[in-house]
Write a protein that holds these residues in place. Structure first.
Motif, PDB file in Angstrom:
ATOM      1  N   PHE A 292     -64.593  65.353 -78.784  1.00  0.00           N
ATOM      2  CA  PHE A 292     -65.671  64.386 -78.915  1.00  0.00           C
ATOM      3  C   PHE A 292     -66.960  65.158 -79.170  1.00  0.00           C
ATOM      4  O   PHE A 292     -67.369  65.989 -78.349  1.00  0.00           O
ATOM      5  CB  PHE A 292     -65.778  63.563 -77.631  1.00  0.00           C
ATOM      6  CG  PHE A 292     -66.734  62.396 -77.710  1.00  0.00           C
ATOM      7  CD1 PHE A 292     -66.583  61.423 -78.684  1.00  0.00           C
ATOM      8  CD2 PHE A 292     -67.778  62.276 -76.804  1.00  0.00           C
ATOM      9  CE1 PHE A 292     -67.446  60.341 -78.750  1.00  0.00           C
ATOM     10  CE2 PHE A 292     -68.650  61.199 -76.858  1.00  0.00           C
ATOM     11  CZ  PHE A 292     -68.477  60.227 -77.836  1.00  0.00           C
TER      12      PHE A 292
ATOM     13  N   ILE B 169     -70.985  65.384 -79.798  1.00  0.00           N
ATOM     14  CA  ILE B 169     -72.226  64.682 -79.455  1.00  0.00           C
ATOM     15  C   ILE B 169     -73.416  65.432 -80.043  1.00  0.00           C
ATOM     16  O   ILE B 169     -73.522  66.646 -79.923  1.00  0.00           O
ATOM     17  CB  ILE B 169     -72.397  64.594 -77.929  1.00  0.00           C
ATOM     18  CG1 ILE B 169     -71.348  63.663 -77.317  1.00  0.00           C
ATOM     19  CG2 ILE B 169     -73.790  64.085 -77.566  1.00  0.00           C
ATOM     20  CD1 ILE B 169     -71.436  63.572 -75.803  1.00  0.00           C
TER      21      ILE B 169
ATOM     22  N   TYR C  44     -72.331  60.509 -82.515  1.00  0.00           N
ATOM     23  CA  TYR C  44     -71.055  61.019 -82.013  1.00  0.00           C
ATOM     24  C   TYR C  44     -69.938  60.798 -83.029  1.00  0.00           C
ATOM     25  O   TYR C  44     -70.017  59.921 -83.897  1.00  0.00           O
ATOM     26  CB  TYR C  44     -70.692  60.343 -80.684  1.00  0.00           C
ATOM     27  CG  TYR C  44     -70.526  58.835 -80.778  1.00  0.00           C
ATOM     28  CD1 TYR C  44     -69.298  58.251 -81.078  1.00  0.00           C
ATOM     29  CD2 TYR C  44     -71.610  57.987 -80.566  1.00  0.00           C
ATOM     30  CE1 TYR C  44     -69.153  56.873 -81.169  1.00  0.00           C
ATOM     31  CE2 TYR C  44     -71.482  56.619 -80.649  1.00  0.00           C
ATOM     32  CZ  TYR C  44     -70.252  56.058 -80.958  1.00  0.00           C
ATOM     33  OH  TYR C  44     -70.114  54.690 -81.050  1.00  0.00           O
TER      34      TYR C  44
ATOM     35  N   LEU D 197     -65.365  61.282 -82.907  1.00  0.00           N
ATOM     36  CA  LEU D 197     -64.171  61.677 -82.172  1.00  0.00           C
ATOM     37  C   LEU D 197     -63.124  62.173 -83.154  1.00  0.00           C
ATOM     38  O   LEU D 197     -62.778  61.467 -84.115  1.00  0.00           O
ATOM     39  CB  LEU D 197     -63.613  60.498 -81.365  1.00  0.00           C
ATOM     40  CG  LEU D 197     -62.320  60.765 -80.588  1.00  0.00           C
ATOM     41  CD1 LEU D 197     -62.552  61.817 -79.494  1.00  0.00           C
ATOM     42  CD2 LEU D 197     -61.775  59.476 -79.980  1.00  0.00           C
TER      43      LEU D 197
ATOM     44  N   VAL E 270     -60.166  62.616 -73.505  1.00  0.00           N
ATOM     45  CA  VAL E 270     -61.102  63.521 -74.180  1.00  0.00           C
ATOM     46  C   VAL E 270     -60.981  64.884 -73.517  1.00  0.00           C
ATOM     47  O   VAL E 270     -61.306  65.057 -72.350  1.00  0.00           O
ATOM     48  CB  VAL E 270     -62.552  63.005 -74.090  1.00  0.00           C
ATOM     49  CG1 VAL E 270     -63.530  64.065 -74.604  1.00  0.00           C
ATOM     50  CG2 VAL E 270     -62.710  61.714 -74.879  1.00  0.00           C
TER      51      VAL E 270
ATOM     52  N   VAL F 255     -65.672  68.263 -75.208  1.00  0.00           N
ATOM     53  CA  VAL F 255     -66.899  67.661 -75.725  1.00  0.00           C
ATOM     54  C   VAL F 255     -67.717  68.772 -76.370  1.00  0.00           C
ATOM     55  O   VAL F 255     -68.102  69.745 -75.707  1.00  0.00           O
ATOM     56  CB  VAL F 255     -67.717  66.961 -74.626  1.00  0.00           C
ATOM     57  CG1 VAL F 255     -68.972  66.329 -75.234  1.00  0.00           C
ATOM     58  CG2 VAL F 255     -66.881  65.895 -73.926  1.00  0.00           C
TER      59      VAL F 255
ATOM     60  N   HIS G 122     -71.138  69.959 -78.168  1.00  0.00           N
ATOM     61  CA  HIS G 122     -72.545  69.583 -78.190  1.00  0.00           C
ATOM     62  C   HIS G 122     -73.314  70.385 -79.228  1.00  0.00           C
ATOM     63  O   HIS G 122     -73.210  71.618 -79.265  1.00  0.00           O
ATOM     64  CB  HIS G 122     -73.190  69.848 -76.825  1.00  0.00           C
ATOM     65  CG  HIS G 122     -72.604  69.050 -75.710  1.00  0.00           C
ATOM     66  ND1 HIS G 122     -73.113  67.827 -75.336  1.00  0.00           N
ATOM     67  CD2 HIS G 122     -71.550  69.302 -74.889  1.00  0.00           C
ATOM     68  CE1 HIS G 122     -72.399  67.363 -74.321  1.00  0.00           C
ATOM     69  NE2 HIS G 122     -71.448  68.233 -74.031  1.00  0.00           N
TER      70      HIS G 122
ATOM     71  N   ALA H 280     -72.738  63.982 -70.451  1.00  0.00           N
ATOM     72  CA  ALA H 280     -71.320  64.125 -70.821  1.00  0.00           C
ATOM     73  C   ALA H 280     -70.501  64.715 -69.680  1.00  0.00           C
ATOM     74  O   ALA H 280     -69.330  64.371 -69.496  1.00  0.00           O
ATOM     75  CB  ALA H 280     -71.188  64.986 -72.071  1.00  0.00           C
TER      76      ALA H 280
ATOM     77  N   PHE I 263     -67.387  62.548 -68.776  1.00  0.00           N
ATOM     78  CA  PHE I 263     -66.102  63.199 -69.080  1.00  0.00           C
ATOM     79  C   PHE I 263     -65.940  64.436 -68.189  1.00  0.00           C
ATOM     80  O   PHE I 263     -65.946  65.567 -68.684  1.00  0.00           O
ATOM     81  CB  PHE I 263     -66.032  63.594 -70.558  1.00  0.00           C
ATOM     82  CG  PHE I 263     -66.214  62.462 -71.525  1.00  0.00           C
ATOM     83  CD1 PHE I 263     -65.199  61.542 -71.743  1.00  0.00           C
ATOM     84  CD2 PHE I 263     -67.415  62.309 -72.218  1.00  0.00           C
ATOM     85  CE1 PHE I 263     -65.367  60.487 -72.638  1.00  0.00           C
ATOM     86  CE2 PHE I 263     -67.594  61.268 -73.111  1.00  0.00           C
ATOM     87  CZ  PHE I 263     -66.568  60.338 -73.319  1.00  0.00           C
TER      88      PHE I 263
ATOM     89  N   ALA J  91     -63.272  67.149 -69.078  1.00  0.00           N
ATOM     90  CA  ALA J  91     -63.301  67.818 -70.378  1.00  0.00           C
ATOM     91  C   ALA J  91     -64.035  69.151 -70.295  1.00  0.00           C
ATOM     92  O   ALA J  91     -64.937  69.340 -69.480  1.00  0.00           O
ATOM     93  CB  ALA J  91     -63.977  66.927 -71.412  1.00  0.00           C
TER      94      ALA J  91
ATOM     95  N   GLN K 266     -66.758  71.430 -71.773  1.00  0.00           N
ATOM     96  CA  GLN K 266     -67.995  71.211 -72.521  1.00  0.00           C
ATOM     97  C   GLN K 266     -68.311  72.483 -73.308  1.00  0.00           C
ATOM     98  O   GLN K 266     -68.286  73.587 -72.749  1.00  0.00           O
ATOM     99  CB  GLN K 266     -69.142  70.881 -71.568  1.00  0.00           C
ATOM    100  CG  GLN K 266     -68.856  69.770 -70.574  1.00  0.00           C
ATOM    101  CD  GLN K 266     -68.850  68.390 -71.188  1.00  0.00           C
ATOM    102  OE1 GLN K 266     -69.546  68.129 -72.169  1.00  0.00           O
ATOM    103  NE2 GLN K 266     -68.052  67.484 -70.610  1.00  0.00           N
TER     104      GLN K 266
ATOM    105  N   CYS L 109     -65.312  74.344 -81.977  1.00  0.00           N
ATOM    106  CA  CYS L 109     -64.743  74.128 -80.629  1.00  0.00           C
ATOM    107  C   CYS L 109     -63.255  74.446 -80.627  1.00  0.00           C
ATOM    108  O   CYS L 109     -62.752  75.136 -79.732  1.00  0.00           O
ATOM    109  CB  CYS L 109     -64.953  72.671 -80.183  1.00  0.00           C
ATOM    110  SG  CYS L 109     -66.657  72.226 -79.814  1.00  0.00           S
TER     111      CYS L 109
END
Length: 402
Positions: A4, A6, A15, A17, A89, A92, A94, A138, A142, A145, A147, A394
Motif C-alpha cells: 500500500f 501512501i 494512495y 494498492l 496489507v 506500507v 511512504h 499508517a 496497519f 505491516a 513501514q 519496497c
C-alpha cells in the motif's frame, strides 16, 4: 505481497494498492481537503475483467487518521473491497520528500529513522512534516505491516561532490548541510530505468525532464544521477507553475534592501507567486495554452521562457554527460504539451536532436518515440508512475521476486 503506497500531503492523501509482482494497481485514490467539513474521497477500483469502478464521497474528515480510516473501509468494503481485513496489507510504502545526506536508499522505518526524518524538517518544512504524519497514522491503521520510506532526494545522492557543493564557506556544508539535494528523484529514477530498458543500453546517457507544476531535469549515466536542476530546496532550476526557478541572488537583496520585503515575503513571492503564474496570471499550462491560442502576448513570452530554460539545461547536461543517447519528457506537462517539447528541442540538431513534429503533435498512451528517424538521439515520452516506483523499491528492499 500487498503493498500500500501512501503520498501524504498537508491536507491530502494519495494512495495505491499493489499486489506484487503484478505492477497494475488494484485500486487508487485521493483524499482531499482534510481538516474541512467538505473533505472529498475519490476511490477507484480496477477489476481484472470489468471497467474501473469509481466511488466519490464528501464528508467531514478532521485529520489524516480519519481519512485513512475511510480509505480502509473502502479497501475492505463488502461490494468493492480488495481486502478482507487490514492485516492483508503487508507493506506500507511512504513517499518522503527529503532524506538529506542520511538516506541514499529505500529504508525500513524504525524509531531511529523517524527521528532522523523529524530532524530534517527544516530542510523541507512544507513536505516532511506531512510525510511524517502519514507514517504515524499508517502505523496505527496497519500495525502489522512493515513501514518503508522512499526518499525523493535519494536518487540524487550519487551526484559527485563537484556537482552537489555550492561555492560557499565549507563550514556551511559540513555543519549546516547546505548543498544540492535535488528532488523528483522517484520520477527521474523510474523513467530513466524504463528508457534504459527500452533502448537496451544499461550505460545509456539520458536527460530526464520532469515537467509538472514543479519542474526539474536530471543528467543520468548508467542509471545513476550525476546532476540535477533543483538544489538545496525545490526552487532552483526550471521555470515552474508558481516557482521562479533560477534567479540572480542580487534580486533577493534588492527586494529586501530597497523594496522592504522580509525573508518570509521573499520566500512566498518566489515559491507561490512567480513562475508561469507571475508571468501570465495562470499556473496551469492548459490555461496558458488557451491564452496563447487567443493571442495573449504574455502567454507567448511565458512559453518561450519556459522552453528556453529547458533548452539551456539540455545543452549543459549533454556537456556533463559527454554526449546523449536519449532525451525523456515526463509528468503532466512533459507528457501532454506538444508545444513545450517542440520549443525545447528547436535548433538542437547540432546535438543530434531531431524532433518529428507530426508525431510529437499526436496524443497516444504509454511510452513512445517522437524523434525523426534520422535523429541520433532518441526523444521519448515516458509517463511517470511514482507510486509504482515506490512499490517496486519496497519489493526490492524486501526481496520480492519481480
Amino acid at each position: 505481497m500487498n503493498i500500500f503506497v501512501i503520498n501524504s500531503g498537508s491536507s491530502s492523501l494519495k494512495y495505491q494498492l499493489f499486489r506484487f509482482p503484478a505492477e497494475q494497481p488494484l485500486c487508487s485514490g485521493l483524499v482531499e481537503r482534510i481538516g474541512l467539513e467538505n473533505s472529498i474521497i475519490t476511490h477507484k477500483v480496477f477489476p481484472a475483467t470489468e471497467e474501473e469502478q469509481v466511488v466519490r464521497r464528501t464528508l467531514a474528515l478532521p485529520d489524516h487518521r480519519a481519512g485513512l480510516q475511510q480509505v480502509l473501509q473502502l479497501l475492505t468494503d463488502a461490494e468493492i473491497g480488495i481486502l478482507r481485513a487490514p492485516g492483508e496489507v503487508e507493506v506500507v510504502g511512504h513517499r518522503v520528500v527529503h532524506g538529506g545526506e542520511s538516506f541514499a536508499a529505500t529504508t525500513i522505518i524504525t524509531p531511529e529513522v523517524k527521528h532522523e526524518i523529524r530532524r530534517l524538517f527544516p530542510l523541507a518544512p512544507l513536505h516532511n512534516p506531512a510525510n511524517y504524519l502519514g507514517i504515524e497514522v499508517a502505523e496505527q491503521i496497519f500495525p502489522q505491516a512493515r513501514q518503508v520510506a522512499v526518499f525523493d532526494t535519494a536518487f540524487h545522492q550519487t551526484l559527485p561532490e563537484h556537482a552537489f557543493r555550492y561555492a560557499l564557506p565549507e563550514e556551511l556544508y559540513r555543519e549546516q548541510g547546505i548543498r544540492v539535494y535535488g528532488f523528483h528523484g522517484t520520477s527521474h529514477r523510474y523513467v530513466a530505468a524504463r528508457a534504459a530498458a527500452y533502448l537496451g543500453q544499461s550505460e545509456a546517457r539520458l536527460i530526464t525532464v520532469h515537467l509538472g507544476n514543479g519542474c526539474s531535469i536530471a543528467a543520468v549515466r548508467g542509471g545513476v544521477s550525476v546532476d540535477t536542476s533543483m538544489g538545496f530546496g525545490p526552487l532552483a532550476g526550471l521555470v515552474m507553475g508558481t516557482r521562479s526557478g533560477d534567479i540572480d541572488p542580487s534580486v533577493i537583496f534588492h527586494l529586501m534592501g530597497q523594496l522592504g520585503y522580509d525573508a518570509e515575503q521573499v520566500a512566498d513571492l518566489l515559491n507561490k507567486h512567480s513562475g508561469m503564474l507571475g508571468l501570465t496570471g495562470n499556473s496551469d499550462m492548459r490555461d496558458i495554452g488557451h491564452a496563447l491560442e487567443a493571442g495573449d502576448p504574455r502567454a507567448a513570452l511565458a512559453y518561450e521562457m519556459y522552453a528556453y530554460r529547458i533548452k539551456k539545461y539540455i545543452g549543459a547536461y549533454a556537456a556533463v554527460l559527454g554526449g546523449l543517447d536519449a532525451l525523456i519528457f515526463t509528468a503532466g506537462v512533459g507528457e501532454n504539451d506538444a508545444l513545450v517539447r517542440r520549443l525545447a528541442c528547436q535548433d538542437l540538431g547540432f546535438l543530434g536532436i531531431q524532433l518529428d513534429e507530426s508525431v510529437n503533435a499526436l496524443r497516444a498512451p504509454g511510452l513512445r518515440e517522437i524523434n525523426h528517424p534520422e535523429s541520433r538521439v532518441k526523444l521519448l515520452i515516458i509517463p511517470t508512475n511514482e507510486e509504482l516506483e515506490i512499490a517496486k523499491q519496497c519489493a526490492e528492499l524486501l526481496g520480492v521476486n519481480m
